[in-house]
Design a protein around this motif. Structure first.
Motif, short mmCIF file in Angstrom:
data_model
loop_
_atom_site.label_atom_id
_atom_site.label_comp_id
_atom_site.label_asym_id
_atom_site.label_seq_id
_atom_site.Cartn_x
_atom_site.Cartn_y
_atom_site.Cartn_z
N TYR A 136 9.66 0.20 -7.42
CA TYR A 136 10.44 1.22 -6.71
C TYR A 136 10.56 2.49 -7.56
CZ TYR A 136 14.43 3.56 -4.51
OH TYR A 136 15.25 4.49 -3.94
N HIS A 137 10.82 2.30 -8.86
CA HIS A 137 10.93 3.47 -9.76
C HIS A 137 9.57 4.16 -9.91
CE1 HIS A 137 15.10 2.95 -10.62
NE2 HIS A 137 14.93 1.70 -11.03
N GLU A 138 8.52 3.37 -9.92
CA GLU A 138 7.16 3.94 -9.99
C GLU A 138 6.87 4.78 -8.75
OE1 GLU A 138 2.56 2.39 -9.85
OE2 GLU A 138 4.04 1.01 -10.69
N LEU A 139 7.32 4.29 -7.61
CA LEU A 139 7.13 5.00 -6.34
C LEU A 139 7.87 6.34 -6.35
CD1 LEU A 139 5.74 4.40 -3.53
CD2 LEU A 139 7.99 3.69 -2.73
N LEU A 140 9.12 6.30 -6.82
CA LEU A 140 9.92 7.54 -6.91
C LEU A 140 9.27 8.54 -7.87
CD1 LEU A 140 13.60 6.16 -7.07
CD2 LEU A 140 12.40 7.10 -5.08
N GLN A 141 8.72 8.00 -8.96
CA GLN A 141 8.04 8.84 -9.95
C GLN A 141 6.81 9.51 -9.32
OE1 GLN A 141 7.42 6.63 -13.54
NE2 GLN A 141 6.66 8.39 -14.68
N LYS A 142 6.09 8.75 -8.53
CA LYS A 142 4.89 9.26 -7.84
C LYS A 142 5.26 10.41 -6.91
CE LYS A 142 0.48 8.53 -6.79
NZ LYS A 142 -0.57 8.53 -7.82
N ILE A 143 6.36 10.24 -6.17
CA ILE A 143 6.83 11.28 -5.24
C ILE A 143 7.21 12.54 -6.03
CG2 ILE A 143 8.69 11.87 -3.61
CD1 ILE A 143 8.73 8.77 -2.93
N GLY A 178 0.79 -1.23 0.00
CA GLY A 178 0.00 0.00 0.00
C GLY A 178 0.83 1.28 0.00
N LEU A 179 2.02 1.23 -0.57
CA LEU A 179 2.92 2.39 -0.52
C LEU A 179 2.51 3.52 -1.46
CD1 LEU A 179 6.37 0.60 -0.12
CD2 LEU A 179 4.97 1.67 1.64
N ILE A 180 1.86 3.20 -2.56
CA ILE A 180 1.34 4.27 -3.45
C ILE A 180 0.29 5.08 -2.70
CG2 ILE A 180 0.02 4.75 -5.56
CD1 ILE A 180 2.88 3.92 -6.24
N GLU A 181 -0.62 4.37 -2.02
CA GLU A 181 -1.65 5.05 -1.22
C GLU A 181 -1.01 5.86 -0.09
OE1 GLU A 181 -3.55 0.91 -2.03
OE2 GLU A 181 -1.60 1.87 -2.30
N LYS A 210 14.11 -3.25 -1.38
CA LYS A 210 13.47 -2.90 -2.67
C LYS A 210 13.33 -4.19 -3.48
CE LYS A 210 15.70 1.58 -2.33
NZ LYS A 210 16.52 1.26 -1.13
N LYS A 211 12.26 -4.90 -3.21
CA LYS A 211 12.05 -6.24 -3.79
C LYS A 211 11.70 -6.19 -5.28
CE LYS A 211 11.83 -9.40 -0.35
NZ LYS A 211 12.07 -10.81 -0.44
#
Length: 370
Positions: free
Chosen positions: A233-240, A201-204, A227-228
């Motif tokens: 992980y790259h998607e998460l960084l992009q979101k930030i 649930g890290l995107i949320e 970072k499994k």
């Protein structure tokens, strides 16, 4: 009389490089050894999930286990397999060949995800659960799933989670903990610890934190974990980056004593998982006297109920945002969560729970902990 020689099989086990990979299995092994049992371990220690690595590491583990089975298998009283499939299959070979007692611990993903990958794996999962001398479920919901979905008799299942090591996860004065972590005393730290994967649930969490940050510029978010999944992980960084979210810090997995300091430093611990077998990391945060906000799924539904934590809807940004905000804005709420969380930590102390496991290794007739 307790069994003296135990073989633990696991498809997860930590090393110096992969500190958090199956750390809960290692904790239990060490607790068993402290009880005077002789415990050997054959486990997968490589956390890499790319296809070639997965094939190679499981092949190596399989061959090592088969050689061990033939050469040393007869010397054990008990084989304890962590995760039903594939580990339980290897455990079953020891039971069939040497008639050793087989205990299988289901951790959640093996029942929720692995068993649903194919009809064949589901059938193997059912066979292992029925052939094992006893099944341990780490949470109440998992216990019910194993009984209802796989027709395992209730007397053959116990609910025993991995327990919290209260010698490591203990409260440290917040100002001191924050100083150790290098957190500015004006900031309000929010903490997540666990694998950096979508199902947690890290995107949320990023979206909910973004909303909080607009209202309170002093909040900061710390994400600690392996970072499994590189693409996620790259998607998460992009979101930030896309949302221009400030004060989000992502660190690699740490050892438990370091994590415990971060837990004490945090104002609130969050676990917005989409599914969760038990949620031991939430219990560890409670043991450090940090309020927990977590999803109403799996074992977390039981762990955080009755005011021990704040339950939020999985996949729901607004619910997560409101849950965290409640803790940050209301000191009285935080105080009550800490008090009830401490009671939960006492109930789930590793020292107490390990006795149940030891008894299952050579149980009296009719014993059941469900």
């Amino acid at each position: 009389m307790s069994a003296k020689k135990v073989l633990v099989l696991s498809n997860m086990y930590p090393t110096e490089k992969a500190k958090s990979f199956g750390i809960f299995v290692k904790n239990q092994v060490e607790a068993l050894r402290e009880r005077g049992l002789e415990v050997d371990v054959i486990a997968v220690t490589n956390p890499s999930m790319d296809k070639l690595n997965v094939i190679m590491k499981y092949l190596h583990w399989l061959l090592k286990t088969l050689v061990h089975l033939l050469v040393k298998g007869r010397k054990y009283d008990v084989v304890h397999a962590h995760y039903v499939f594939p580990t339980g299959m290897l455990g079953l070979l020891y039971k069939k060949l040497w008639n050793v007692r087989l205990i299988v611990t289901a951790h959640g993903g093996d029942i929720d995800r692995m068993a649903n990958k194919s009809r064949r794996i589901r059938q193997w999962t059912k066979t292992i659960l029925h052939e094992a001398d006893h099944v341990i479920a780490v949470g109440q919901k998992l216990y019910e799933q194993i009984h209802e979905d796989f027709d395992v008799p209730k007397e053959n299942i116990s609910v025993i989670n991995m327990g919290v090591n209260r010698n490591i996860f203990r409260p440290i004065e917040k100002a001191l903990a924050r100083k150790q972590c290098g957190i500015n005393e004006q900031m309000i730290p929010i903490l997540y610890v666990g694998n950096v994967i979508r199902q947690k649930g890290l995107i949320e969490l990023i979206e909910a934190f973004s909303k909080l940050k607009k209202e309170n510029p002093n909040v900061c978010l710390y994400i600690i974990g392996a970072k499994k999944d590189a693409s996620f992980y790259h998607e998460l960084l992009q979101k930030i980056e896309e949302n221009n979210v400030q004060d989000v810090f992502i660190y690699d997995a740490m050892n438990q004593s370091e994590v415990a300091v971060w837990m004490s430093a945090a104002e609130v611990f969050v676990l917005p998982s989409h599914l969760e077998g038990f949620g031991l990391v939430a219990l560890e945060a409670m043991s450090c006297h940090t309020p927990v906000v977590g999803s109403d799924v799996g074992g977390l539904s039981y762990l955080l109920r009755d005011g021990a934590g704040i339950l939020i809807e999985p996949h729901n940004v607004q619910s997560l945002y409101e849950g965290i905000k409640r803790v940050i804005n209301d000191a009285e709420v935080g105080k009550q969560l800490i008090q009830k969380g401490e009671i939960r930590a006492q109930e789930n102390d590793q020292q107490y729970l390990i006795e149940k496991v030891v008894q299952l290794y050579s149980p009296p007739e009719g014993m059941n902990y469900a």
